[in-house]
Design a protein around this motif. Structure first.
Motif, PDB file in Angstrom:
ATOM      1  N   UNK A 373       0.822  -1.208   0.000  1.00  0.00           N
ATOM      2  CA  UNK A 373       0.000   0.000   0.000  1.00  0.00           C
ATOM      3  C   UNK A 373       0.854   1.256   0.000  1.00  0.00           C
ATOM      4  N   UNK A 374       2.012   1.157   0.629  1.00  0.00           N
ATOM      5  CA  UNK A 374       2.940   2.290   0.624  1.00  0.00           C
ATOM      6  C   UNK A 374       3.664   2.389  -0.717  1.00  0.00           C
ATOM      7  N   UNK A 375       3.874   1.240  -1.339  1.00  0.00           N
ATOM      8  CA  UNK A 375       4.561   1.213  -2.625  1.00  0.00           C
ATOM      9  C   UNK A 375       6.066   1.267  -2.521  1.00  0.00           C
ATOM     10  N   UNK A 376       6.619   0.933  -1.368  1.00  0.00           N
ATOM     11  CA  UNK A 376       8.057   1.068  -1.174  1.00  0.00           C
ATOM     12  C   UNK A 376       8.843  -0.122  -1.714  1.00  0.00           C
ATOM     13  N   UNK A 377       8.260  -1.322  -1.661  1.00  0.00           N
ATOM     14  CA  UNK A 377       8.937  -2.518  -2.166  1.00  0.00           C
ATOM     15  C   UNK A 377       7.929  -3.662  -2.184  1.00  0.00           C
ATOM     16  N   UNK A 378       8.352  -4.814  -2.707  1.00  0.00           N
ATOM     17  CA  UNK A 378       7.487  -5.976  -2.730  1.00  0.00           C
ATOM     18  C   UNK A 378       8.330  -7.215  -2.439  1.00  0.00           C
ATOM     19  N   UNK A 379       8.109  -7.818  -1.310  1.00  0.00           N
ATOM     20  CA  UNK A 379       8.835  -9.012  -0.887  1.00  0.00           C
ATOM     21  C   UNK A 379       7.808 -10.079  -0.547  1.00  0.00           C
ATOM     22  N   UNK A 380       7.983 -11.274  -1.075  1.00  0.00           N
ATOM     23  CA  UNK A 380       7.005 -12.337  -0.837  1.00  0.00           C
ATOM     24  C   UNK A 380       7.243 -13.010   0.517  1.00  0.00           C
ATOM     25  N   UNK A 381       6.194 -13.646   1.022  1.00  0.00           N
ATOM     26  CA  UNK A 381       6.316 -14.406   2.270  1.00  0.00           C
ATOM     27  C   UNK A 381       5.576 -15.724   2.114  1.00  0.00           C
ATOM     28  N   UNK A 382       5.856 -16.641   3.006  1.00  0.00           N
ATOM     29  CA  UNK A 382       5.138 -17.915   3.014  1.00  0.00           C
ATOM     30  C   UNK A 382       5.452 -18.688   4.285  1.00  0.00           C
ATOM     31  N   UNK A 383       4.703 -19.752   4.501  1.00  0.00           N
ATOM     32  CA  UNK A 383       4.989 -20.690   5.575  1.00  0.00           C
ATOM     33  C   UNK A 383       5.877 -21.794   5.026  1.00  0.00           C
ATOM     34  N   UNK A 384       6.534 -22.502   5.941  1.00  0.00           N
ATOM     35  CA  UNK A 384       7.338 -23.636   5.520  1.00  0.00           C
ATOM     36  C   UNK A 384       7.385 -24.655   6.652  1.00  0.00           C
TER      37      UNK A 384
END
Length: 419
Positions: A373-384
Protein backbone atom coordinates in the motif's frame (compact mmCIF):
# COMPACT_ATOMS: atom_id res chain seq x y z
CA UNK A 1 31.52 9.72 -3.75
CA UNK A 2 32.54 9.82 -7.44
CA UNK A 3 30.11 10.89 -10.15
CA UNK A 4 29.53 7.37 -11.42
CA UNK A 5 28.71 6.07 -7.94
CA UNK A 6 26.45 9.03 -7.37
CA UNK A 7 24.56 8.30 -10.56
CA UNK A 8 24.12 4.66 -9.58
CA UNK A 9 22.92 5.51 -6.07
CA UNK A 10 20.45 8.01 -7.50
CA UNK A 11 19.20 5.36 -9.92
CA UNK A 12 18.69 2.91 -7.08
CA UNK A 13 16.91 5.57 -5.07
CA UNK A 14 14.32 5.89 -7.82
CA UNK A 15 13.93 2.12 -8.03
CA UNK A 16 13.47 1.44 -4.32
CA UNK A 17 12.00 4.72 -3.05
CA UNK A 18 14.58 4.88 -0.31
CA UNK A 19 16.68 7.80 0.94
CA UNK A 20 20.08 8.31 -0.70
CA UNK A 21 23.06 6.92 1.19
CA UNK A 22 25.04 9.67 2.80
CA UNK A 23 28.59 10.24 1.64
CA UNK A 24 31.05 8.45 3.88
CA UNK A 25 28.49 5.89 5.06
CA UNK A 26 30.36 2.61 5.60
CA UNK A 27 27.52 0.68 4.04
CA UNK A 28 28.41 2.14 0.62
CA UNK A 29 31.82 0.44 0.46
CA UNK A 30 31.04 -3.16 1.38
CA UNK A 31 33.04 -5.63 -0.66
CA UNK A 32 34.15 -9.26 -0.65
CA UNK A 33 37.51 -10.59 -1.75
CA UNK A 34 36.35 -10.57 -5.38
CA UNK A 35 33.23 -8.45 -5.68
CA UNK A 36 32.17 -4.93 -4.78
CA UNK A 37 28.58 -5.14 -3.58
CA UNK A 38 27.71 -1.47 -3.21
CA UNK A 39 25.47 0.05 -5.84
CA UNK A 40 24.25 -1.41 -9.11
CA UNK A 41 26.44 -3.07 -11.70
CA UNK A 42 24.12 -1.86 -14.47
CA UNK A 43 24.53 1.27 -16.60
CA UNK A 44 20.92 2.45 -16.86
CA UNK A 45 21.70 5.18 -19.38
CA UNK A 46 23.38 2.69 -21.70
CA UNK A 47 20.53 0.24 -21.21
CA UNK A 48 17.96 2.89 -22.13
CA UNK A 49 19.92 3.79 -25.26
CA UNK A 50 20.23 0.13 -26.26
CA UNK A 51 16.50 -0.51 -25.89
CA UNK A 52 15.64 2.55 -27.98
CA UNK A 53 18.01 1.46 -30.75
CA UNK A 54 16.69 -2.11 -30.64
CA UNK A 55 13.11 -0.88 -30.97
CA UNK A 56 14.08 1.21 -33.99
CA UNK A 57 15.58 -1.88 -35.63
CA UNK A 58 12.46 -3.92 -34.87
CA UNK A 59 10.14 -1.27 -36.29
CA UNK A 60 12.20 -0.64 -39.43
CA UNK A 61 13.38 -4.16 -40.22
CA UNK A 62 10.44 -6.26 -38.95
CA UNK A 63 7.19 -4.37 -38.62
CA UNK A 64 7.47 -2.12 -41.69
CA UNK A 65 9.08 -4.67 -44.02
CA UNK A 66 6.64 -7.44 -43.02
CA UNK A 67 3.81 -5.41 -44.49
CA UNK A 68 5.63 -4.56 -47.72
CA UNK A 69 4.35 -6.94 -50.41
CA UNK A 70 7.17 -5.85 -52.74
CA UNK A 71 9.84 -7.29 -50.46
CA UNK A 72 11.18 -10.84 -50.49
CA UNK A 73 9.58 -13.34 -48.14
CA UNK A 74 13.00 -14.46 -47.02
CA UNK A 75 16.72 -14.36 -47.74
CA UNK A 76 17.04 -18.11 -47.95
CA UNK A 77 20.28 -19.72 -46.80
CA UNK A 78 20.85 -23.36 -45.88
CA UNK A 79 21.59 -24.18 -42.22
CA UNK A 80 25.21 -24.86 -43.16
CA UNK A 81 25.51 -21.46 -44.87
CA UNK A 82 23.91 -19.68 -41.91
CA UNK A 83 26.47 -21.22 -39.58
CA UNK A 84 29.14 -19.53 -41.68
CA UNK A 85 27.31 -16.21 -42.03
CA UNK A 86 26.27 -15.78 -38.39
CA UNK A 87 28.55 -15.60 -35.36
CA UNK A 88 26.63 -18.04 -33.16
CA UNK A 89 29.43 -18.97 -30.77
CA UNK A 90 29.01 -18.23 -27.05
CA UNK A 91 32.27 -16.97 -25.53
CA UNK A 92 33.66 -16.16 -22.09
CA UNK A 93 33.84 -12.43 -22.78
CA UNK A 94 30.86 -10.24 -23.59
CA UNK A 95 30.34 -7.88 -26.52
CA UNK A 96 29.81 -4.17 -26.94
CA UNK A 97 26.19 -3.00 -27.36
CA UNK A 98 26.84 -2.18 -31.03
CA UNK A 99 27.79 -5.80 -31.69
CA UNK A 100 24.72 -7.06 -29.88
CA UNK A 101 22.51 -4.81 -32.01
CA UNK A 102 24.19 -6.22 -35.11
CA UNK A 103 23.25 -9.71 -33.91
CA UNK A 104 19.64 -8.54 -33.95
CA UNK A 105 19.96 -7.21 -37.50
CA UNK A 106 21.57 -10.46 -38.67
CA UNK A 107 18.85 -12.59 -37.09
CA UNK A 108 16.14 -10.47 -38.69
CA UNK A 109 17.82 -10.49 -42.11
CA UNK A 110 17.73 -14.27 -42.43
CA UNK A 111 14.39 -14.92 -40.71
CA UNK A 112 11.13 -15.60 -42.52
CA UNK A 113 9.03 -12.47 -42.79
CA UNK A 114 5.67 -14.09 -42.56
CA UNK A 115 10.44 -25.51 -38.32
CA UNK A 116 13.63 -24.55 -39.98
CA UNK A 117 11.55 -23.24 -42.84
CA UNK A 118 9.75 -20.87 -40.46
CA UNK A 119 12.64 -20.12 -38.08
CA UNK A 120 15.97 -20.81 -39.77
CA UNK A 121 18.09 -18.57 -37.55
CA UNK A 122 16.32 -19.33 -34.30
CA UNK A 123 16.51 -23.09 -34.84
CA UNK A 124 20.29 -22.81 -35.13
CA UNK A 125 20.51 -20.50 -32.12
CA UNK A 126 18.52 -22.95 -30.00
CA UNK A 127 20.84 -25.74 -31.08
CA UNK A 128 23.94 -23.71 -30.19
CA UNK A 129 22.66 -22.67 -26.74
CA UNK A 130 21.53 -26.20 -25.83
CA UNK A 131 24.85 -27.61 -27.00
CA UNK A 132 26.78 -25.10 -24.88
CA UNK A 133 24.71 -25.85 -21.79
CA UNK A 134 25.07 -29.61 -22.28
CA UNK A 135 28.81 -29.14 -22.51
CA UNK A 136 28.78 -27.20 -19.23
CA UNK A 137 26.70 -29.94 -17.59
CA UNK A 138 29.36 -32.44 -18.61
CA UNK A 139 27.60 -34.29 -21.41
CA UNK A 140 30.63 -34.69 -23.64
CA UNK A 141 28.68 -36.55 -26.31
CA UNK A 142 25.83 -34.03 -26.34
CA UNK A 143 22.15 -34.91 -26.41
CA UNK A 144 18.83 -33.44 -27.42
CA UNK A 145 16.49 -30.79 -26.10
CA UNK A 146 14.40 -27.70 -26.66
CA UNK A 147 13.35 -24.45 -25.05
CA UNK A 148 9.80 -24.22 -23.82
CA UNK A 149 7.40 -22.05 -21.85
CA UNK A 150 8.73 -22.37 -18.32
CA UNK A 151 10.07 -24.87 -15.81
CA UNK A 152 6.64 -26.37 -15.19
CA UNK A 153 6.49 -27.40 -18.84
CA UNK A 154 10.03 -28.78 -18.63
CA UNK A 155 9.03 -30.95 -15.68
CA UNK A 156 6.06 -32.25 -17.64
CA UNK A 157 8.32 -33.09 -20.56
CA UNK A 158 10.59 -35.04 -18.20
CA UNK A 159 7.67 -36.93 -16.70
CA UNK A 160 6.16 -37.79 -20.07
CA UNK A 161 9.50 -38.93 -21.48
CA UNK A 162 10.24 -41.05 -18.42
CA UNK A 163 6.86 -42.73 -18.73
CA UNK A 164 7.34 -43.28 -22.47
CA UNK A 165 10.74 -44.83 -21.88
CA UNK A 166 9.33 -47.10 -19.19
CA UNK A 167 6.00 -47.92 -20.90
CA UNK A 168 6.08 -46.87 -24.59
CA UNK A 169 2.72 -48.54 -25.37
CA UNK A 170 0.90 -45.92 -23.30
CA UNK A 171 1.39 -43.36 -26.08
CA UNK A 172 -0.93 -45.27 -28.43
CA UNK A 173 -3.00 -47.49 -26.13
CA UNK A 174 -3.49 -45.19 -23.14
CA UNK A 175 -3.03 -45.67 -19.41
CA UNK A 176 -4.61 -49.13 -19.42
CA UNK A 177 -1.55 -50.41 -21.28
CA UNK A 178 0.77 -49.85 -18.33
CA UNK A 179 1.14 -50.70 -14.64
CA UNK A 180 0.59 -48.28 -11.79
CA UNK A 181 3.56 -45.92 -11.95
CA UNK A 182 5.06 -43.95 -9.08
CA UNK A 183 7.49 -41.05 -8.94
CA UNK A 184 10.12 -40.48 -6.25
CA UNK A 185 11.10 -36.96 -5.29
CA UNK A 186 12.14 -34.84 -2.30
CA UNK A 187 9.85 -32.90 0.00
CA UNK A 188 11.00 -29.58 -1.45
CA UNK A 189 10.22 -30.43 -5.09
CA UNK A 190 8.42 -27.91 -7.28
CA UNK A 191 4.63 -28.01 -7.19
CA UNK A 192 4.54 -28.44 -10.97
CA UNK A 193 5.33 -32.14 -10.52
CA UNK A 194 1.91 -32.62 -8.93
CA UNK A 195 0.30 -30.67 -11.78
CA UNK A 196 2.10 -32.78 -14.37
CA UNK A 197 1.13 -36.02 -12.64
CA UNK A 198 -2.51 -34.94 -12.67
CA UNK A 199 -2.40 -33.72 -16.28
CA UNK A 200 -0.74 -36.89 -17.58
CA UNK A 201 -3.09 -39.21 -15.72
CA UNK A 202 -0.40 -40.57 -13.41
CA UNK A 203 -2.12 -39.22 -10.30
CA UNK A 204 -0.85 -36.93 -7.60
CA UNK A 205 -1.04 -39.70 -4.98
CA UNK A 206 1.54 -41.63 -6.96
CA UNK A 207 4.20 -39.04 -6.12
CA UNK A 208 6.22 -40.31 -3.18
CA UNK A 209 8.63 -38.35 -1.05
CA UNK A 210 11.89 -40.21 -0.41
CA UNK A 211 12.88 -42.47 1.37
CA UNK A 212 11.90 -44.94 -1.31
CA UNK A 213 8.53 -46.65 -1.38
CA UNK A 214 8.72 -50.24 -0.04
CA UNK A 215 5.55 -51.44 -1.75
CA UNK A 216 5.44 -53.32 -5.05
CA UNK A 217 5.06 -50.37 -7.38
CA UNK A 218 7.02 -49.46 -10.50
CA UNK A 219 9.16 -46.30 -10.13
CA UNK A 220 9.40 -44.72 -13.58
CA UNK A 221 11.10 -41.46 -12.58
CA UNK A 222 13.24 -40.04 -9.79
CA UNK A 223 13.22 -36.24 -9.54
CA UNK A 224 15.98 -34.16 -7.96
CA UNK A 225 16.01 -30.39 -7.50
CA UNK A 226 19.04 -28.12 -7.70
CA UNK A 227 17.92 -24.95 -5.93
CA UNK A 228 14.46 -25.40 -4.44
CA UNK A 229 11.91 -22.59 -4.77
CA UNK A 230 11.69 -21.63 -1.10
CA UNK A 231 15.01 -22.45 0.52
CA UNK A 232 17.31 -22.78 -2.48
CA UNK A 233 18.51 -26.17 -1.26
CA UNK A 234 20.06 -28.91 -3.38
CA UNK A 235 19.10 -32.57 -3.41
CA UNK A 236 22.04 -35.06 -3.39
CA UNK A 237 22.03 -35.29 -7.19
CA UNK A 238 25.19 -37.38 -7.61
CA UNK A 239 24.06 -39.98 -5.09
CA UNK A 240 20.60 -40.17 -6.66
CA UNK A 241 22.07 -40.55 -10.13
CA UNK A 242 24.28 -43.40 -8.93
CA UNK A 243 21.26 -45.12 -7.39
CA UNK A 244 19.18 -45.04 -10.59
CA UNK A 245 19.15 -48.26 -12.55
CA UNK A 246 19.39 -48.78 -16.29
CA UNK A 247 17.30 -46.37 -18.29
CA UNK A 248 14.09 -46.70 -16.30
CA UNK A 249 14.85 -43.61 -14.25
CA UNK A 250 15.60 -40.46 -16.21
CA UNK A 251 17.16 -38.41 -13.40
CA UNK A 252 20.75 -39.09 -14.52
CA UNK A 253 19.88 -38.38 -18.13
CA UNK A 254 17.78 -35.21 -18.20
CA UNK A 255 18.07 -31.64 -16.96
CA UNK A 256 15.53 -28.83 -16.81
CA UNK A 257 17.10 -25.38 -16.37
CA UNK A 258 15.47 -21.96 -16.14
CA UNK A 259 17.69 -19.04 -17.24
CA UNK A 260 14.77 -16.70 -16.48
CA UNK A 261 15.37 -17.38 -12.78
CA UNK A 262 18.80 -16.59 -11.41
CA UNK A 263 20.28 -15.30 -14.67
CA UNK A 264 17.24 -13.04 -15.20
CA UNK A 265 16.65 -13.84 -18.86
CA UNK A 266 13.26 -12.59 -20.03
CA UNK A 267 10.21 -14.74 -19.21
CA UNK A 268 9.65 -17.45 -20.31
CA UNK A 269 13.00 -19.13 -20.89
CA UNK A 270 13.37 -22.75 -19.86
CA UNK A 271 15.63 -25.38 -21.40
CA UNK A 272 14.87 -29.09 -21.22
CA UNK A 273 17.68 -31.44 -22.20
CA UNK A 274 18.06 -35.20 -22.39
CA UNK A 275 21.26 -37.17 -22.67
CA UNK A 276 19.83 -39.10 -25.57
CA UNK A 277 20.68 -39.11 -29.27
CA UNK A 278 18.27 -41.82 -30.40
CA UNK A 279 15.33 -39.49 -31.03
CA UNK A 280 13.54 -40.07 -27.71
CA UNK A 281 11.88 -36.64 -27.78
CA UNK A 282 10.72 -37.23 -31.34
CA UNK A 283 9.39 -40.72 -30.68
CA UNK A 284 7.54 -39.66 -27.56
CA UNK A 285 5.85 -36.54 -28.90
CA UNK A 286 5.66 -36.88 -32.68
CA UNK A 287 2.33 -36.91 -34.49
CA UNK A 288 3.90 -36.90 -37.98
CA UNK A 289 1.70 -34.10 -39.30
CA UNK A 290 2.18 -34.47 -43.05
CA UNK A 291 1.36 -30.83 -43.83
CA UNK A 292 4.29 -29.66 -41.70
CA UNK A 293 6.94 -32.33 -41.37
CA UNK A 294 7.57 -33.62 -44.86
CA UNK A 295 10.54 -35.96 -45.26
CA UNK A 296 11.40 -34.84 -48.80
CA UNK A 297 12.42 -31.24 -48.05
CA UNK A 298 15.43 -29.84 -49.87
CA UNK A 299 17.45 -29.20 -46.71
CA UNK A 300 18.58 -31.25 -43.70
CA UNK A 301 15.34 -31.98 -41.82
CA UNK A 302 17.22 -32.76 -38.60
CA UNK A 303 16.93 -29.02 -37.95
CA UNK A 304 13.12 -29.27 -37.89
CA UNK A 305 12.35 -29.43 -34.16
CA UNK A 306 8.58 -28.95 -34.28
CA UNK A 307 7.55 -32.59 -33.91
CA UNK A 308 9.70 -33.01 -30.78
CA UNK A 309 7.58 -30.45 -28.95
CA UNK A 310 4.18 -30.79 -27.30
CA UNK A 311 3.40 -27.38 -28.74
CA UNK A 312 3.03 -26.73 -32.43
CA UNK A 313 4.30 -23.15 -32.65
CA UNK A 314 6.86 -21.96 -30.12
CA UNK A 315 8.27 -18.54 -29.35
CA UNK A 316 11.97 -18.01 -30.01
CA UNK A 317 12.83 -18.22 -26.31
CA UNK A 318 16.41 -19.29 -26.97
CA UNK A 319 17.12 -16.08 -28.89
CA UNK A 320 16.71 -13.74 -25.93
CA UNK A 321 19.04 -15.87 -23.82
CA UNK A 322 21.57 -16.26 -26.65
CA UNK A 323 21.59 -12.50 -27.18
CA UNK A 324 22.05 -11.92 -23.45
CA UNK A 325 24.86 -14.50 -23.34
CA UNK A 326 26.58 -12.90 -26.32
CA UNK A 327 26.38 -9.48 -24.66
CA UNK A 328 27.61 -10.52 -21.21
CA UNK A 329 29.74 -13.55 -22.00
CA UNK A 330 30.04 -16.63 -19.83
CA UNK A 331 32.23 -14.66 -17.44
CA UNK A 332 29.61 -11.94 -17.07
CA UNK A 333 26.88 -14.47 -16.28
CA UNK A 334 29.17 -16.12 -13.74
CA UNK A 335 29.84 -12.80 -12.03
CA UNK A 336 26.08 -12.17 -11.75
CA UNK A 337 25.62 -15.45 -9.90
CA UNK A 338 28.63 -14.83 -7.66
CA UNK A 339 27.35 -11.37 -6.78
CA UNK A 340 23.87 -12.65 -5.97
CA UNK A 341 25.30 -15.25 -3.60
CA UNK A 342 27.49 -12.68 -1.89
CA UNK A 343 24.51 -10.33 -1.57
CA UNK A 344 22.51 -13.09 0.11
CA UNK A 345 25.35 -13.67 2.56
CA UNK A 346 25.46 -9.95 3.34
CA UNK A 347 21.73 -9.80 4.00
CA UNK A 348 21.88 -12.87 6.23
CA UNK A 349 24.67 -11.40 8.34
CA UNK A 350 22.84 -8.07 8.65
CA UNK A 351 19.68 -9.83 9.86
CA UNK A 352 21.68 -11.60 12.56
CA UNK A 353 22.97 -8.25 13.82
CA UNK A 354 19.57 -6.56 14.12
CA UNK A 355 17.46 -6.49 17.23
CA UNK A 356 13.88 -7.62 16.69
CA UNK A 357 14.67 -9.79 13.66
CA UNK A 358 14.57 -13.55 13.54
CA UNK A 359 14.08 -16.02 10.72
CA UNK A 360 10.35 -16.53 11.23
CA UNK A 361 7.78 -14.05 12.57
CA UNK A 362 3.98 -14.02 12.40
CA UNK A 363 3.66 -10.43 11.29
CA UNK A 364 4.74 -11.02 7.69
CA UNK A 365 1.25 -10.77 6.08
CA UNK A 366 0.52 -7.42 7.72
CA UNK A 367 3.95 -6.02 6.88
CA UNK A 368 3.48 -7.18 3.28
CA UNK A 369 0.12 -5.40 3.11
CA UNK A 370 1.65 -2.19 4.39
CA UNK A 371 4.65 -2.25 2.04
CA UNK A 372 2.39 -2.78 -0.99
CA UNK A 373 0.00 0.00 0.00
CA UNK A 374 2.94 2.29 0.62
CA UNK A 375 4.56 1.21 -2.63
CA UNK A 376 8.06 1.07 -1.17
CA UNK A 377 8.94 -2.52 -2.17
CA UNK A 378 7.49 -5.98 -2.73
CA UNK A 379 8.83 -9.01 -0.89
CA UNK A 380 7.00 -12.34 -0.84
CA UNK A 381 6.32 -14.41 2.27
CA UNK A 382 5.14 -17.91 3.01
CA UNK A 383 4.99 -20.69 5.57
CA UNK A 384 7.34 -23.64 5.52
CA UNK A 385 6.80 -26.86 7.40
CA UNK A 386 5.75 -26.00 10.93
CA UNK A 387 7.29 -22.56 10.81
CA UNK A 388 5.30 -19.35 10.77
CA UNK A 389 5.15 -16.99 7.79
CA UNK A 390 8.53 -15.57 6.85
CA UNK A 391 9.86 -13.25 4.16
CA UNK A 392 11.50 -15.03 1.22
CA UNK A 393 14.28 -12.83 -0.06
CA UNK A 394 15.35 -13.00 -3.71
CA UNK A 395 18.43 -10.88 -4.37
CA UNK A 396 19.59 -11.97 -7.83
CA UNK A 397 19.17 -8.66 -9.67
CA UNK A 398 22.48 -7.02 -10.64
CA UNK A 399 20.76 -3.68 -10.01
CA UNK A 400 20.82 -4.30 -6.25
CA UNK A 401 23.50 -3.21 -3.81
CA UNK A 402 24.13 -3.49 -0.08
CA UNK A 403 22.30 -0.20 0.45
CA UNK A 404 19.17 -1.88 -0.91
CA UNK A 405 19.60 -4.76 1.54
CA UNK A 406 19.86 -2.26 4.38
CA UNK A 407 16.79 -0.46 3.09
CA UNK A 408 14.77 -3.70 3.08
CA UNK A 409 15.62 -4.36 6.73
CA UNK A 410 14.96 -0.76 7.75
CA UNK A 411 11.64 -0.72 5.91
CA UNK A 412 10.42 -4.00 7.42
CA UNK A 413 11.41 -2.76 10.86
CA UNK A 414 9.55 0.53 10.31
CA UNK A 415 6.42 -1.07 8.84
CA UNK A 416 6.18 -3.61 11.63
CA UNK A 417 7.24 -1.43 14.55
CA UNK A 418 3.77 -1.39 16.15
CA UNK A 419 2.91 -5.05 15.56
Amino acid sequence: MDADMGRRVNGLKEMTNRPEIAEGDNRSCVATDRLALNGSTEDFSATNSFVQQAMTIIMDEVVKKAGDARGKVCEWRSPEDLKELLDLELRDDGEAPAQTLQRCRDAISYSIKTSTTMAPVHSLIEDVVLGKVMDMIGWAEGGDGLFNAGGSMSNMYAMNLARFQSCPDIKELGLSAGPRLVLFTSKECHYSLAKAAAFLGIGTKNIYVVPADKRARVPFMVNATAGTTVLGSFDPIDELADACWGGAALVANSVAWNPHKMLMAGQQCSAFMVRDKTGLLQRCHSANAAYLFQTDKFYDISYDTGDKSIQCGRKADAFRFWLMWKALGTGGLERRVDRALEMAKYLTEEIKKREGFRLVVEVAPKVKERMLKKGSMMVSYQQHGGKANFFRMVVISPCLGTADMDFVLDEISCLGADL
